[in-house]
Design a protein around this motif. Structure first.
Motif, PDB file in Angstrom:
ATOM      1  N   GLU A  45     -11.280   4.591 -23.678  1.00 36.24           N
ATOM      2  CA  GLU A  45     -11.177   3.163 -23.372  1.00 36.24           C
ATOM      3  C   GLU A  45     -10.833   2.947 -21.900  1.00 36.24           C
ATOM      4  OE1 GLU A  45      -8.372   1.509 -26.156  1.00 36.24           O
ATOM      5  OE2 GLU A  45      -9.648   1.987 -27.877  1.00 36.24           O
ATOM      6  N   MET A  46      -9.926   3.761 -21.353  1.00 40.37           N
ATOM      7  CA  MET A  46      -9.563   3.644 -19.939  1.00 40.37           C
ATOM      8  C   MET A  46     -10.759   3.958 -19.050  1.00 40.37           C
ATOM      9  SD  MET A  46      -5.676   5.069 -19.560  1.00 40.37           S
ATOM     10  CE  MET A  46      -5.599   6.274 -20.884  1.00 40.37           C
ATOM     11  N   VAL A  47     -11.509   4.993 -19.413  1.00 42.15           N
ATOM     12  CA  VAL A  47     -12.687   5.350 -18.624  1.00 42.15           C
ATOM     13  C   VAL A  47     -13.711   4.221 -18.682  1.00 42.15           C
ATOM     14  CG1 VAL A  47     -14.642   6.954 -18.472  1.00 42.15           C
ATOM     15  CG2 VAL A  47     -12.329   7.832 -18.811  1.00 42.15           C
ATOM     16  N   LEU A  87       0.916   9.960 -15.940  1.00 38.25           N
ATOM     17  CA  LEU A  87       1.774   9.865 -17.124  1.00 38.25           C
ATOM     18  C   LEU A  87       1.054   9.177 -18.284  1.00 38.25           C
ATOM     19  CD1 LEU A  87       5.214   8.847 -15.578  1.00 38.25           C
ATOM     20  CD2 LEU A  87       4.688  10.960 -16.801  1.00 38.25           C
ATOM     21  N   ILE A  88       0.357   8.095 -17.952  1.00 36.97           N
ATOM     22  CA  ILE A  88      -0.394   7.370 -18.984  1.00 36.97           C
ATOM     23  C   ILE A  88      -1.448   8.283 -19.596  1.00 36.97           C
ATOM     24  CG2 ILE A  88      -2.047   5.492 -19.362  1.00 36.97           C
ATOM     25  CD1 ILE A  88      -0.468   3.954 -17.128  1.00 36.97           C
ATOM     26  N   ASN A 146      -0.267  11.034 -21.916  1.00 39.33           N
ATOM     27  CA  ASN A 146       0.303  10.561 -23.180  1.00 39.33           C
ATOM     28  C   ASN A 146      -0.657   9.716 -24.001  1.00 39.33           C
ATOM     29  OD1 ASN A 146       3.251  11.463 -23.202  1.00 39.33           O
ATOM     30  ND2 ASN A 146       2.972  10.708 -21.128  1.00 39.33           N
ATOM     31  N   ALA A 147      -1.909   9.641 -23.578  1.00 41.61           N
ATOM     32  CA  ALA A 147      -2.906   8.838 -24.274  1.00 41.61           C
ATOM     33  C   ALA A 147      -3.693   9.696 -25.264  1.00 41.61           C
ATOM     34  CB  ALA A 147      -3.870   8.208 -23.268  1.00 41.61           C
ATOM     35  N   SER A 148      -4.132   9.043 -26.318  1.00 39.26           N
ATOM     36  CA  SER A 148      -5.009   9.725 -27.271  1.00 39.26           C
ATOM     37  C   SER A 148      -6.405   9.835 -26.653  1.00 39.26           C
ATOM     38  CB  SER A 148      -5.098   8.907 -28.574  1.00 39.26           C
ATOM     39  OG  SER A 148      -5.774   7.681 -28.329  1.00 39.26           O
ATOM     40  N   GLU A 199       0.806  -1.225   0.000  1.00 44.92           N
ATOM     41  CA  GLU A 199       0.000   0.000   0.000  1.00 44.92           C
ATOM     42  C   GLU A 199       0.836   1.271   0.000  1.00 44.92           C
ATOM     43  OE1 GLU A 199      -3.412   0.373   2.412  1.00 44.92           O
ATOM     44  OE2 GLU A 199      -4.071  -1.653   2.005  1.00 44.92           O
ATOM     45  N   VAL A 200       2.030   1.188   0.516  1.00 44.88           N
ATOM     46  CA  VAL A 200       2.900   2.363   0.530  1.00 44.88           C
ATOM     47  C   VAL A 200       3.166   2.848  -0.895  1.00 44.88           C
ATOM     48  CG1 VAL A 200       5.101   1.109   0.526  1.00 44.88           C
ATOM     49  CG2 VAL A 200       4.958   3.356   1.591  1.00 44.88           C
ATOM     50  N   LEU A 201       3.012   1.974  -1.875  1.00 42.95           N
ATOM     51  CA  LEU A 201       3.262   2.328  -3.272  1.00 42.95           C
ATOM     52  C   LEU A 201       2.032   2.893  -3.983  1.00 42.95           C
ATOM     53  CD1 LEU A 201       5.400  -0.763  -4.342  1.00 42.95           C
ATOM     54  CD2 LEU A 201       6.213   1.509  -3.684  1.00 42.95           C
ATOM     55  N   LEU A 202       0.857   2.838  -3.349  1.00 39.67           N
ATOM     56  CA  LEU A 202      -0.363   3.285  -4.021  1.00 39.67           C
ATOM     57  C   LEU A 202      -0.300   4.727  -4.533  1.00 39.67           C
ATOM     58  CD1 LEU A 202      -3.177   1.582  -1.940  1.00 39.67           C
ATOM     59  CD2 LEU A 202      -2.483   1.062  -4.278  1.00 39.67           C
ATOM     60  N   PRO A 203       0.249   5.688  -3.794  1.00 39.85           N
ATOM     61  CA  PRO A 203       0.332   7.042  -4.369  1.00 39.85           C
ATOM     62  C   PRO A 203       1.126   7.078  -5.675  1.00 39.85           C
ATOM     63  CG  PRO A 203       0.702   7.134  -2.019  1.00 39.85           C
ATOM     64  CD  PRO A 203       0.697   5.666  -2.411  1.00 39.85           C
ATOM     65  N   GLY A 204       2.086   6.195  -5.801  1.00 36.97           N
ATOM     66  CA  GLY A 204       2.859   6.128  -7.036  1.00 36.97           C
ATOM     67  C   GLY A 204       2.026   5.722  -8.229  1.00 36.97           C
ATOM     68  N   LEU A 205       0.994   4.914  -7.990  1.00 42.94           N
ATOM     69  CA  LEU A 205       0.109   4.531  -9.090  1.00 42.94           C
ATOM     70  C   LEU A 205      -0.599   5.743  -9.671  1.00 42.94           C
ATOM     71  CD1 LEU A 205      -1.569   1.201  -7.909  1.00 42.94           C
ATOM     72  CD2 LEU A 205       0.135   1.516  -9.713  1.00 42.94           C
ATOM     73  N   GLY A 206      -0.945   6.680  -8.807  1.00 44.73           N
ATOM     74  CA  GLY A 206      -1.564   7.910  -9.299  1.00 44.73           C
ATOM     75  C   GLY A 206      -0.632   8.681 -10.206  1.00 44.73           C
TER      76      GLY A 206
END
Length: 70
Positions: free
Chosen positions: A57-59, A45-46, A49-51, A33-40
């Motif tokens: 599609e992500m939504v 970044l994703i 850089n996405a069209s 869980e300590v890494l969860l903020p990194g996912l944000g």
């Protein structure tokens, strides 16, 4: 103490290859869980850089996932 999370995440992953990036994501999701903020930060970044089509599609995937959790 003022920590810039984005800068710290960027510094930690800047030399990572695709396999290492995938492992970071998996570790964050599978319990560190300590890494969860990194996912944000990674998602930011994703997203940046996405069209428009990729964003939609992500939504769509996110909406389906949220509905499945309800």
């Amino acid at each position: 103490m003022d920590i810039n999370i984005r800068s710290a995440i960027y510094a930690n992953i800047k030399n990572n290859n695709e396999e290492q990036l995938e492992a970071t994501i998996a570790d964050s999701i599978d319990g560190r869980e300590v890494l969860l903020p990194g996912l944000g930060v990674l998602f930011e970044l994703i997203w940046k850089n996405a069209s428009d089509q990729e964003k939609q599609e992500m939504v769509d995937v996110l909406a389906k996932g949220v509905q499945a959790q309800a």
